[in-house]
Design a protein around this motif. Sequence first.
Motif, short mmCIF file in Angstrom:
data_model
loop_
_atom_site.label_atom_id
_atom_site.label_comp_id
_atom_site.label_asym_id
_atom_site.label_seq_id
_atom_site.Cartn_x
_atom_site.Cartn_y
_atom_site.Cartn_z
N SER A 134 0.86 -1.17 0.00
CA SER A 134 0.00 0.00 0.00
C SER A 134 0.90 1.23 0.00
O SER A 134 1.87 1.29 0.76
CB SER A 134 -0.85 -0.06 1.28
OG SER A 134 -1.50 1.14 1.48
N VAL A 135 0.61 2.19 -0.87
CA VAL A 135 1.45 3.39 -0.98
C VAL A 135 0.61 4.62 -0.66
O VAL A 135 -0.41 4.87 -1.31
CB VAL A 135 2.05 3.53 -2.40
CG1 VAL A 135 2.99 4.73 -2.46
CG2 VAL A 135 2.79 2.25 -2.80
N ARG A 136 1.03 5.36 0.36
CA ARG A 136 0.36 6.61 0.72
C ARG A 136 0.89 7.71 -0.19
O ARG A 136 2.08 7.95 -0.26
CB ARG A 136 0.59 6.93 2.19
CG ARG A 136 -0.08 5.89 3.09
CD ARG A 136 0.15 6.17 4.55
NE ARG A 136 -0.43 7.46 4.90
CZ ARG A 136 -0.05 8.18 5.95
NH1 ARG A 136 0.92 7.77 6.73
NH2 ARG A 136 -0.64 9.32 6.21
N ILE A 137 -0.04 8.39 -0.85
CA ILE A 137 0.32 9.41 -1.84
C ILE A 137 0.08 10.80 -1.23
O ILE A 137 -1.02 11.09 -0.77
CB ILE A 137 -0.54 9.26 -3.11
CG1 ILE A 137 -0.43 7.83 -3.69
CG2 ILE A 137 -0.20 10.31 -4.14
CD1 ILE A 137 0.93 7.45 -4.19
N PRO A 138 1.10 11.66 -1.23
CA PRO A 138 0.90 13.01 -0.68
C PRO A 138 -0.02 13.83 -1.59
O PRO A 138 -0.11 13.57 -2.80
CB PRO A 138 2.31 13.59 -0.65
CG PRO A 138 3.05 12.86 -1.73
CD PRO A 138 2.46 11.48 -1.75
N THR A 139 -0.67 14.81 -1.02
CA THR A 139 -1.62 15.65 -1.75
C THR A 139 -1.04 16.16 -3.06
O THR A 139 -1.70 16.13 -4.09
CB THR A 139 -2.05 16.84 -0.87
OG1 THR A 139 -2.54 16.33 0.36
CG2 THR A 139 -3.13 17.66 -1.54
N ILE A 140 0.20 16.60 -3.04
CA ILE A 140 0.82 17.20 -4.23
C ILE A 140 0.95 16.22 -5.40
O ILE A 140 1.04 16.63 -6.55
CB ILE A 140 2.20 17.81 -3.85
CG1 ILE A 140 2.67 18.78 -4.93
CG2 ILE A 140 3.22 16.75 -3.58
CD1 ILE A 140 3.81 19.65 -4.50
N LEU A 141 0.96 14.91 -5.12
CA LEU A 141 1.08 13.92 -6.19
C LEU A 141 -0.24 13.25 -6.55
O LEU A 141 -0.29 12.41 -7.44
CB LEU A 141 2.10 12.84 -5.80
CG LEU A 141 3.55 13.31 -5.62
CD1 LEU A 141 4.44 12.13 -5.27
CD2 LEU A 141 4.05 14.02 -6.86
N ARG A 142 -1.31 13.64 -5.90
CA ARG A 142 -2.59 12.97 -6.15
C ARG A 142 -3.19 13.28 -7.51
O ARG A 142 -4.09 12.58 -7.96
CB ARG A 142 -3.58 13.30 -5.03
CG ARG A 142 -3.19 12.61 -3.74
CD ARG A 142 -4.14 12.87 -2.61
NE ARG A 142 -3.52 12.41 -1.37
CZ ARG A 142 -3.91 12.78 -0.17
NH1 ARG A 142 -4.95 13.59 -0.02
NH2 ARG A 142 -3.28 12.33 0.89
N THR A 143 -2.67 14.30 -8.19
CA THR A 143 -3.12 14.56 -9.56
C THR A 143 -2.78 13.37 -10.46
O THR A 143 -3.47 13.09 -11.43
CB THR A 143 -2.47 15.83 -10.14
OG1 THR A 143 -1.06 15.73 -9.99
CG2 THR A 143 -2.97 17.07 -9.44
N TYR A 144 -1.72 12.63 -10.10
CA TYR A 144 -1.31 11.46 -10.88
C TYR A 144 -2.18 10.24 -10.60
O TYR A 144 -2.30 9.36 -11.42
CB TYR A 144 0.16 11.09 -10.60
CG TYR A 144 1.12 12.16 -11.06
CD1 TYR A 144 1.53 12.24 -12.38
CD2 TYR A 144 1.59 13.11 -10.16
CE1 TYR A 144 2.41 13.22 -12.80
CE2 TYR A 144 2.47 14.10 -10.58
CZ TYR A 144 2.87 14.16 -11.90
OH TYR A 144 3.72 15.15 -12.31
N THR A 145 -2.76 10.19 -9.39
CA THR A 145 -3.53 9.01 -8.98
C THR A 145 -5.03 9.26 -9.00
O THR A 145 -5.79 8.53 -8.37
CB THR A 145 -3.10 8.55 -7.57
OG1 THR A 145 -3.39 9.60 -6.63
CG2 THR A 145 -1.63 8.18 -7.52
N GLY A 146 -5.44 10.30 -9.70
CA GLY A 146 -6.87 10.59 -9.78
C GLY A 146 -7.46 10.99 -8.44
O GLY A 146 -8.63 10.74 -8.16
#
Length: 92
Positions: free
Chosen positions: A5-17
């Motif tokens: 499981s990978v926690r994605i920071p807010t700044i990179l969430r544009t990549y993960t929808g």
Amino acid sequence: MSSVSVRIPTILRTYTGGEAEVKAEGDTLRAVVADLEASYTGIAARILDDAGKIRRFVNVYVGDEDVRFADGLDTATPAGTQISIIPAVAGG
């Protein structure tokens, strides 16, 4: 291959929808980042620099361990592990 499981920071969430947490596959952090890139094109360039190393202002944890003090991109990522990508916050 292990699923993590990978926690994605807010700044990179544009990549993960907009997803705050995603699943990825890989037995090492390097393999997990490659799997993230396969699913979310462009995200690896935000984590790794041109030399393929973790960017200076990005901290990555496998469980509670900072990979800079472990094996870096070769840090093992056992099944079920949580990986956290944390951009360093500048300021003072």
